[in-house]
Write an enzyme that holds these catalytic residues in place. Structure first.
Site, PDB file in Angstrom:
ATOM      1  N   HIS A  54      -9.503   1.319   5.119  1.00  0.00           N
ATOM      2  CA  HIS A  54      -8.216   1.530   5.793  1.00  0.00           C
ATOM      3  C   HIS A  54      -8.432   2.495   6.955  1.00  0.00           C
ATOM      4  O   HIS A  54      -9.227   3.431   6.856  1.00  0.00           O
ATOM      5  CB  HIS A  54      -7.194   2.091   4.799  1.00  0.00           C
TER       6      HIS A  54
ATOM      7  N   SER B 122       3.543  -1.995  10.321  1.00  0.00           N
ATOM      8  CA  SER B 122       4.993  -2.061  10.530  1.00  0.00           C
ATOM      9  C   SER B 122       5.575  -3.437  10.219  1.00  0.00           C
ATOM     10  O   SER B 122       6.538  -3.871  10.852  1.00  0.00           O
ATOM     11  CB  SER B 122       5.370  -1.621  11.951  1.00  0.00           C
TER      12      SER B 122
ATOM     13  N   GLU C 110      -5.262  -4.708  10.705  1.00  0.00           N
ATOM     14  CA  GLU C 110      -4.248  -3.662  10.849  1.00  0.00           C
ATOM     15  C   GLU C 110      -4.494  -2.909  12.153  1.00  0.00           C
ATOM     16  O   GLU C 110      -5.297  -1.961  12.183  1.00  0.00           O
ATOM     17  CB  GLU C 110      -4.333  -2.672   9.680  1.00  0.00           C
TER      18      GLU C 110
ATOM     19  N   GLY D 263       2.674   2.439  10.729  1.00  0.00           N
ATOM     20  CA  GLY D 263       3.633   3.533  10.544  1.00  0.00           C
ATOM     21  C   GLY D 263       4.367   3.921  11.813  1.00  0.00           C
ATOM     22  O   GLY D 263       5.021   4.952  11.865  1.00  0.00           O
TER      23      GLY D 263
ATOM     24  N   GLY E  86       2.917  -1.126   4.189  1.00  0.00           N
ATOM     25  CA  GLY E  86       2.976   0.295   3.874  1.00  0.00           C
ATOM     26  C   GLY E  86       4.399   0.714   3.531  1.00  0.00           C
ATOM     27  O   GLY E  86       4.876   0.510   2.409  1.00  0.00           O
ATOM     28  N   GLY E  87       5.091   1.267   4.495  1.00  0.00           N
ATOM     29  CA  GLY E  87       6.423   1.851   4.256  1.00  0.00           C
ATOM     30  C   GLY E  87       7.389   0.932   3.517  1.00  0.00           C
ATOM     31  O   GLY E  87       8.097   1.375   2.598  1.00  0.00           O
TER      32      GLY E  87
ATOM     33  N   ASN F 248       0.882  -1.174   0.000  1.00  0.00           N
ATOM     34  CA  ASN F 248       0.000   0.000   0.000  1.00  0.00           C
ATOM     35  C   ASN F 248       0.916   1.219   0.000  1.00  0.00           C
ATOM     36  O   ASN F 248       1.492   1.559   1.033  1.00  0.00           O
ATOM     37  CB  ASN F 248      -0.898  -0.024   1.248  1.00  0.00           C
ATOM     38  N   TRP F 249       1.036   1.823  -1.170  1.00  0.00           N
ATOM     39  CA  TRP F 249       1.956   2.971  -1.278  1.00  0.00           C
ATOM     40  C   TRP F 249       1.435   4.203  -0.562  1.00  0.00           C
ATOM     41  O   TRP F 249       2.147   5.170  -0.397  1.00  0.00           O
ATOM     42  CB  TRP F 249       2.179   3.310  -2.764  1.00  0.00           C
ATOM     43  N   LYS F 250       0.150   4.191  -0.202  1.00  0.00           N
ATOM     44  CA  LYS F 250      -0.472   5.390   0.394  1.00  0.00           C
ATOM     45  C   LYS F 250      -0.234   6.580  -0.551  1.00  0.00           C
ATOM     46  O   LYS F 250      -0.157   6.382  -1.760  1.00  0.00           O
ATOM     47  CB  LYS F 250       0.048   5.614   1.817  1.00  0.00           C
TER      48      LYS F 250
ATOM     49  N   GLU G  47      -6.805   4.897   7.951  1.00  0.00           N
ATOM     50  CA  GLU G  47      -6.573   6.316   7.614  1.00  0.00           C
ATOM     51  C   GLU G  47      -7.819   6.920   6.964  1.00  0.00           C
ATOM     52  O   GLU G  47      -8.087   8.108   7.120  1.00  0.00           O
ATOM     53  CB  GLU G  47      -5.330   6.431   6.715  1.00  0.00           C
TER      54      GLU G  47
END
Ligand code: 13P
Length: 252
Positions: free
Chosen positions: A96, A211, A167, A173, A232-233, A9-11, A98
Site C-alpha cells: 500500500h 476515493s 491506487e 483519501g 478506504g473511507g 481497507n479499514w486502515k 502508505e
C-alpha cells in the site's frame, strides 16, 4: 468478465464495539441483498480474531493490511503469514502506498511480502500507483509497470494467483477520484503486463482504489478492466460500503 471483488481497507481505524456494530449492519444488509460480488474486509491485525468470529460462514471474507516479509523470528512488531493463516485470512494487502511512503517499503520488499503471502495460501492484494508529481511528469505507466514487474519477477508462476490494486496516490483519501477513463487506461496496461507474464492475465483481478464511493463506484466498475475496488473511507460506513457492493454487475 471476472466476478468483482470489493475489498474494504479499514486502515488504522476501528475498535471492538464499533467494529461489531459496523459488521452487524453490513451482514444485515447483505442478508437482504445477497452480493453479486465477492466481498472482503482488511482490518488491523488485533481485530482479525473478531472478524473470524463474526464473519465465518458469511458472504464476507477478511484479510490483513500487511504481512511480514520474513517467515518467523526476531522481527519485533511484525505479523507473519502463518499467524494470519491461523486467523483464516484470505487476503493480505501488500505495498500500500502508505507503507511505501511511511515505512520505506521498496519494490523488492513488496515482492517478498507477496511471495510470503502466497507461500501461506493467502492471496496478496498488490498495490501499485503513481504520485501526483509522477502523473504530471508523464511517468504513470512507467511507475506502475516497474512496481508490478518487481512482484512478477519474484512470484513468477504464482502471478496468476494474486490480485492487483491500482491506487493512484493522489486519489487516496483526497476525494479526488481518477476518472473511469484514467483508471481504465492504467488497468489495461496492467492487464497487458499480467497477460505477457502469465498467458492468462484476463483472470487476474485488478481493483481500483482511491476515493471510490457510493456515488462514483458504478461508473468505475463498468470499465472493462476494473474488476472491483479497494475501499478506504467508505468501508467504515455500512450504508456506503453496501451501496458500492450493490453497484457491481453480476459476472457474465
Ligand atoms: P480511500 O477510499 O479512503 O481514498 O482509500 C483508498 C485506499 O487507500 C484503499 O486502500
Amino acid at each position: 468478465m471476472n466476478t468483482k471483488l470489493i475489498a474494504g481497507n479499514w486502515k488504522m481505524n476501528g475498535g471492538l464495539e464499533a467494529n461489531q456494530r459496523l459488521l452487524q449492519e453490513m451482514l444485515a444488509g447483505l442478508a437482504v441483498s445477497p452480493p453479486a460480488a465477492q466481498v472482503a474486509l482488511c482490518a488491523p491485525a488485533p481485530y482479525l480474531a473478531q472478524l473470524q468470529t463474526l464473519l465465518s460462514g458469511s458472504p464476507m471474507a477478511w484479510g490483513a493490511q500487511d504481512i511480514s516479509a520474513h517467515e518467523q523470528g526476531a522481527y519485533t512488531g511484525e505479523v507473519s503469514g502463518a499467524m494470519l493463516r491461523d486467523f483464516a485470512c484470505r487476503y493480505a494487502i501488500v505495498g500500500h502506498s502508505e507503507r511505501r511512503q511511511y515505512h520505506q517499503e521498496t519494490d523488492e520488499v513488496v515482492a517478498a511480502k507477496a511471495q510470503r503471502a502466497l507461500n501461506c495460501g493467502i492471496t496478496p492484494i498488490v498495490c501499485v500507483g503513481e504520485t501526483l508529481a509522477e502523473r504530471e511528469a508523464g511517468e504513470t505507466v512507467a511507475v506502475v509497470k516497474r512496481q508490478l514487474a518487481a512482484v512478477i519477477h519474484v512470484v513468477a508462476h504464482c502471478t496468476s494467483e494474486m490480485v492487483v490494486a491500482y491506487e493512484p496516490v493522489w486519489a487516496i483519501g483526497t476525494g479526488r477520484t481518477a476518472t473511469p477513463e484514467q483508471a481504465q487506461e492504467v488497468h489495461a496496461v496492467l492487464r497487458a503486463q499480467l497477460q505477457a507474464a502469465t498467458g492468462h492475465g484476463k483472470h487476474n483481478r485488478i481493483l481500483y482504489g482511491g476515493s471510490m464511493n457510493a456515488a462514483n463506484a458504478a461508473d468505475l466498475l463498468a470499465q472493462p478492466d476494473i474488476d472491483g475496488g479497494l475501499i478506504g473511507g467508505a468501508s467504515l460506513k455500512a450504508a456506503d460500503f453496501l451501496k458500492i457492493i450493490a453497484s457491481c454487475p453480476a459476472a457474465a
